[in-house]
Design a protein around this motif. Sequence first.
Motif, PDB file in Angstrom:
ATOM      1  N   LEU A  99       0.831  -1.204   0.000  1.00 22.44           N
ATOM      2  CA  LEU A  99       0.000   0.000   0.000  1.00 22.44           C
ATOM      3  C   LEU A  99       0.866   1.256   0.000  1.00 22.44           C
ATOM      4  CD1 LEU A  99      -2.876   1.069   0.021  1.00 22.44           C
ATOM      5  CD2 LEU A  99      -2.855   0.862   2.512  1.00 22.44           C
ATOM      6  N   LYS A 100       1.917   1.243   0.787  1.00 20.57           N
ATOM      7  CA  LYS A 100       2.848   2.378   0.832  1.00 20.57           C
ATOM      8  C   LYS A 100       3.512   2.570  -0.532  1.00 20.57           C
ATOM      9  CE  LYS A 100       7.055   3.900   3.096  1.00 20.57           C
ATOM     10  NZ  LYS A 100       8.336   3.334   3.416  1.00 20.57           N
ATOM     11  N   ASN A 101       3.955   1.494  -1.149  1.00 19.44           N
ATOM     12  CA  ASN A 101       4.595   1.575  -2.463  1.00 19.44           C
ATOM     13  C   ASN A 101       3.643   2.146  -3.513  1.00 19.44           C
ATOM     14  OD1 ASN A 101       6.902   0.473  -1.372  1.00 19.44           O
ATOM     15  ND2 ASN A 101       6.561  -1.564  -2.213  1.00 19.44           N
ATOM     16  N   ILE A 102       2.392   1.717  -3.475  1.00 22.07           N
ATOM     17  CA  ILE A 102       1.405   2.227  -4.437  1.00 22.07           C
ATOM     18  C   ILE A 102       1.182   3.721  -4.202  1.00 22.07           C
ATOM     19  CG2 ILE A 102      -1.025   2.131  -5.143  1.00 22.07           C
ATOM     20  CD1 ILE A 102      -0.841  -0.952  -4.578  1.00 22.07           C
ATOM     21  N   ALA A 103       1.021   4.116  -2.951  1.00 20.88           N
ATOM     22  CA  ALA A 103       0.808   5.538  -2.630  1.00 20.88           C
ATOM     23  C   ALA A 103       2.006   6.369  -3.084  1.00 20.88           C
ATOM     24  CB  ALA A 103       0.567   5.713  -1.135  1.00 20.88           C
ATOM     25  N   GLU A 104       3.214   5.880  -2.853  1.00 21.56           N
ATOM     26  CA  GLU A 104       4.418   6.601  -3.279  1.00 21.56           C
ATOM     27  C   GLU A 104       4.516   6.671  -4.798  1.00 21.56           C
ATOM     28  OE1 GLU A 104       7.778   4.798  -1.338  1.00 21.56           O
ATOM     29  OE2 GLU A 104       7.187   5.580   0.634  1.00 21.56           O
ATOM     30  N   SER A 105       4.136   5.604  -5.474  1.00 22.89           N
ATOM     31  CA  SER A 105       4.164   5.594  -6.941  1.00 22.89           C
ATOM     32  C   SER A 105       3.170   6.594  -7.515  1.00 22.89           C
ATOM     33  CB  SER A 105       3.850   4.191  -7.472  1.00 22.89           C
ATOM     34  OG  SER A 105       4.875   3.291  -7.138  1.00 22.89           O
ATOM     35  N   VAL A 106       1.967   6.624  -6.951  1.00 17.46           N
ATOM     36  CA  VAL A 106       0.953   7.577  -7.419  1.00 17.46           C
ATOM     37  C   VAL A 106       1.421   9.000  -7.138  1.00 17.46           C
ATOM     38  CG1 VAL A 106      -1.430   8.395  -7.096  1.00 17.46           C
ATOM     39  CG2 VAL A 106      -0.963   5.940  -7.288  1.00 17.46           C
ATOM     40  N   CYS A 113       2.210   3.132 -16.297  1.00 20.22           N
ATOM     41  CA  CYS A 113       3.045   2.573 -15.232  1.00 20.22           C
ATOM     42  C   CYS A 113       2.560   1.155 -14.925  1.00 20.22           C
ATOM     43  CB  CYS A 113       2.951   3.449 -13.984  1.00 20.22           C
ATOM     44  SG  CYS A 113       3.994   2.870 -12.640  1.00 20.22           S
ATOM     45  N   PRO A 114       3.409   0.148 -15.142  1.00 18.90           N
ATOM     46  CA  PRO A 114       2.981  -1.227 -14.862  1.00 18.90           C
ATOM     47  C   PRO A 114       2.574  -1.421 -13.398  1.00 18.90           C
ATOM     48  CG  PRO A 114       5.052  -1.191 -16.071  1.00 18.90           C
ATOM     49  CD  PRO A 114       4.776   0.210 -15.633  1.00 18.90           C
ATOM     50  N   ILE A 115       1.581  -2.244 -13.199  1.00 21.57           N
ATOM     51  CA  ILE A 115       1.103  -2.539 -11.842  1.00 21.57           C
ATOM     52  C   ILE A 115       2.237  -3.061 -10.980  1.00 21.57           C
ATOM     53  CG2 ILE A 115      -0.395  -4.086 -10.509  1.00 21.57           C
ATOM     54  CD1 ILE A 115      -2.459  -3.796 -12.814  1.00 21.57           C
ATOM     55  N   ASN A 116       3.025  -3.956 -11.545  1.00 17.85           N
ATOM     56  CA  ASN A 116       4.125  -4.535 -10.780  1.00 17.85           C
ATOM     57  C   ASN A 116       5.112  -3.465 -10.314  1.00 17.85           C
ATOM     58  OD1 ASN A 116       4.230  -7.398 -10.195  1.00 17.85           O
ATOM     59  ND2 ASN A 116       6.374  -7.233 -10.782  1.00 17.85           N
ATOM     60  N   SER A 117       5.320  -2.450 -11.132  1.00 18.54           N
ATOM     61  CA  SER A 117       6.221  -1.356 -10.746  1.00 18.54           C
ATOM     62  C   SER A 117       5.645  -0.566  -9.578  1.00 18.54           C
ATOM     63  CB  SER A 117       6.454  -0.410 -11.925  1.00 18.54           C
ATOM     64  OG  SER A 117       7.161  -1.074 -12.942  1.00 18.54           O
ATOM     65  N   MET A 118       4.337  -0.339  -9.592  1.00 15.67           N
ATOM     66  CA  MET A 118       3.717   0.393  -8.487  1.00 15.67           C
ATOM     67  C   MET A 118       3.771  -0.410  -7.192  1.00 15.67           C
ATOM     68  SD  MET A 118       0.430   2.416 -10.024  1.00 15.67           S
ATOM     69  CE  MET A 118      -0.151   1.270 -11.254  1.00 15.67           C
ATOM     70  N   ILE A 119       3.539  -1.695  -7.305  1.00 15.81           N
ATOM     71  CA  ILE A 119       3.518  -2.557  -6.119  1.00 15.81           C
ATOM     72  C   ILE A 119       4.899  -2.648  -5.482  1.00 15.81           C
ATOM     73  CG2 ILE A 119       3.285  -4.966  -5.398  1.00 15.81           C
ATOM     74  CD1 ILE A 119       1.082  -5.163  -7.577  1.00 15.81           C
ATOM     75  N   ASN A 120       5.920  -2.714  -6.321  1.00 14.13           N
ATOM     76  CA  ASN A 120       7.283  -2.888  -5.835  1.00 14.13           C
ATOM     77  C   ASN A 120       8.077  -1.593  -5.774  1.00 14.13           C
ATOM     78  OD1 ASN A 120       7.180  -5.774  -5.484  1.00 14.13           O
ATOM     79  ND2 ASN A 120       7.023  -5.864  -7.703  1.00 14.13           N
ATOM     80  N   LYS A 121       7.401  -0.463  -6.074  1.00  8.67           N
ATOM     81  CA  LYS A 121       7.997   0.880  -6.050  1.00  8.67           C
ATOM     82  C   LYS A 121       9.267   0.934  -6.893  1.00  8.67           C
ATOM     83  CE  LYS A 121       8.063   5.172  -4.755  1.00  8.67           C
ATOM     84  NZ  LYS A 121       8.920   5.737  -5.754  1.00  8.67           N
ATOM     85  N   LYS A 122       9.122   0.474  -8.123  1.00  6.14           N
ATOM     86  CA  LYS A 122      10.209   0.606  -9.083  1.00  6.14           C
ATOM     87  C   LYS A 122       9.981   1.886  -9.857  1.00  6.14           C
ATOM     88  CE  LYS A 122      10.831  -4.332  -9.487  1.00  6.14           C
ATOM     89  NZ  LYS A 122      10.599  -5.503 -10.301  1.00  6.14           N
ATOM     90  N   HIS A 123      10.835   2.183 -10.790  1.00  4.77           N
ATOM     91  CA  HIS A 123      10.723   3.398 -11.588  1.00  4.77           C
ATOM     92  C   HIS A 123       9.314   3.531 -12.144  1.00  4.77           C
ATOM     93  CE1 HIS A 123      11.562   6.496 -14.499  1.00  4.77           C
ATOM     94  NE2 HIS A 123      11.100   5.707 -15.451  1.00  4.77           N
ATOM     95  N   THR A 124       8.724   4.677 -11.921  1.00  2.03           N
ATOM     96  CA  THR A 124       7.401   4.953 -12.469  1.00  2.03           C
ATOM     97  C   THR A 124       7.562   5.882 -13.678  1.00  2.03           C
ATOM     98  OG1 THR A 124       7.144   6.686 -10.805  1.00  2.03           O
ATOM     99  CG2 THR A 124       6.049   4.612 -10.369  1.00  2.03           C
ATOM    100  N   PRO A 125       7.111   5.448 -14.858  1.00  5.52           N
ATOM    101  CA  PRO A 125       7.278   6.283 -16.060  1.00  5.52           C
ATOM    102  C   PRO A 125       6.473   7.567 -15.967  1.00  5.52           C
ATOM    103  CG  PRO A 125       5.925   4.357 -16.540  1.00  5.52           C
ATOM    104  CD  PRO A 125       6.387   4.231 -15.121  1.00  5.52           C
ATOM    105  N   GLN A 126       6.876   8.519 -16.788  1.00  3.36           N
ATOM    106  CA  GLN A 126       6.167   9.798 -16.821  1.00  3.36           C
ATOM    107  C   GLN A 126       4.800   9.605 -17.446  1.00  3.36           C
ATOM    108  OE1 GLN A 126       8.379  13.020 -18.380  1.00  3.36           O
ATOM    109  NE2 GLN A 126      10.152  12.614 -17.106  1.00  3.36           N
ATOM    110  N   LEU A 127       3.888  10.511 -17.086  1.00  3.79           N
ATOM    111  CA  LEU A 127       2.522  10.480 -17.658  1.00  3.79           C
ATOM    112  C   LEU A 127       2.548  10.793 -19.116  1.00  3.79           C
ATOM    113  CD1 LEU A 127       0.536  12.321 -14.870  1.00  3.79           C
ATOM    114  CD2 LEU A 127       0.567   9.909 -15.350  1.00  3.79           C
TER     115      LEU A 127
END
Length: 185
Positions: free
Chosen positions: A115-122, A171-185
């Motif tokens: 949940l923290k990783n998703i919030a940080e990714s968003v 941004c791939p779901i897996n990237s959000m879950i694992n807080k990897k690089h999030t691409p630009q919009l």
Amino acid sequence: MHEKIKFLRQTLGLTEKEISSFLNVSFYKYISFEKAEMDVSCDIAILLSKLYGIHAEWMIYSCTSNNDLLYELQKQGLLNREKEYVLEKLKYNLFHNKDQKITYSAVKRVKDDILKNIAESVTDLMRRRNRSVKEFAAYVGMKEKSVASILAQKRFIEIDELVRISKKTGCPINSMINKKHTPQL
């Protein structure tokens, strides 16, 4: 998703009770997921993807075949192994610690981290385009209140929300879950 989780469990020769203990849900609730009597919530879908070492997209989207899942299990060396080995590997996949006991608090920590990783990714996605919560919510087609509650980690994101954000932002779901690089919009 219901068929996938049953296929994965059966392929590895595991019982419903063994998988339900990893998820910290009752045996009966887990069975209802497999039988499609109950929708699988986002937190459970993500926990299952982590448990089996499979990308979350593969668990969530219906386009993944059983052969794809078998390939992933084979890559991890999980096929045709002793049950004890498989259970230890699954525990490591979920907790990243083979000595971790499966407890309510251990599973909760994993969920909280996700949940923290998703919030940080968003937050990262919003910051990169200098969008407010209101603007981002409109961009991804969600209510401002929903985005705010996800950012504040007041509730677990729902599958349709996660998919919507992923598709709209690229941004791939897996990237959000694992807080990897999030691409630009």
